[in-house]
Write an enzyme that holds these catalytic residues in place. Sequence first.
Site, PDB file in Angstrom:
ATOM      1  CB  CYS A  86      -0.808  -0.019   1.221  1.00  0.00           C
ATOM      2  SG  CYS A  86      -2.219   1.258   0.995  1.00  0.00           S
ATOM      3  CG  HIS A 203      -3.479  -3.658   3.473  1.00  0.00           C
ATOM      4  ND1 HIS A 203      -2.348  -3.075   4.081  1.00  0.00           N
ATOM      5  CD2 HIS A 203      -4.280  -2.308   2.810  1.00  0.00           C
ATOM      6  CE1 HIS A 203      -2.275  -1.726   3.875  1.00  0.00           C
ATOM      7  NE2 HIS A 203      -3.533  -1.274   3.171  1.00  0.00           N
ATOM      8  CD  GLU A 205      -0.733  -5.816   5.609  1.00  0.00           C
ATOM      9  OE1 GLU A 205      -0.903  -4.315   5.619  1.00  0.00           O
ATOM     10  OE2 GLU A 205      -0.877  -6.261   4.441  1.00  0.00           O
TER      11      GLU A 205
END
Length: 229
Positions: A86, A203, A205
């Site tokens: 990002c 994302h 994660e």
Amino acid sequence: MKSAVLVFPGSNREGDVAQAIELVTGRRPAMVWHGDGDFEKVDLIVVPGGFSYGDYLRCGAMAAQSPVMAEVRKRAAQGVPVLGICNGFQIVTEAGLLPGTLMRNSHLKFVCSDVHLKVETSQSLFTNRYQAGQVIKVPVAHAEGNYFADADTLKRLEDRGQIAFRYCTPDGVIDATGNPNGSINNIAGIFNETKTVLGLMPHPENAVEPMFGGTDGKGLFEGMVEALS
């Protein structure tokens, strides 16, 4: 595997990515402040999401000039893998580690939702746990994720297999309906020429544990561990 997560003023996903790395490695990464021109030797450097320096000038432009990024450029040139997520993708493009740029979303609005990605290649240390053509679901949260590069750069990226992920529909169709920000060629993530640097807007994660809605992002971190351990 030893890793480092960079921290800038305005970062807000450094804790998320550190938690994801610890989940798959059992080891907490080093958290490296943006003003540190040097840090311990590591196997992976992560540039996380957020709003570094408040997104002043351009997203990632100020962070790209920070002391820590000079060291990141040096280590990337030596082959140390770098993952930019990002705002991290914006930073590594501004730092010259990846070609192209990230512009305002085509609809000029912040987007925060789950998206589907088609994995373009499994032949990298970041994507070796996926299959080429596999569709995964991960979240996005950005206002400047519209990837753009000139025609010559795009041709090189396509010809050299440097496209990592593309936005797609749930059934894998690559068209405008699956594109959340207007990125050219539905590009969601790219590699450098040696595939040791990956930048992506989504994302992964935030898609590593079932309680958060899915685990499709976990393969990216597991693949890195497998390749680098």
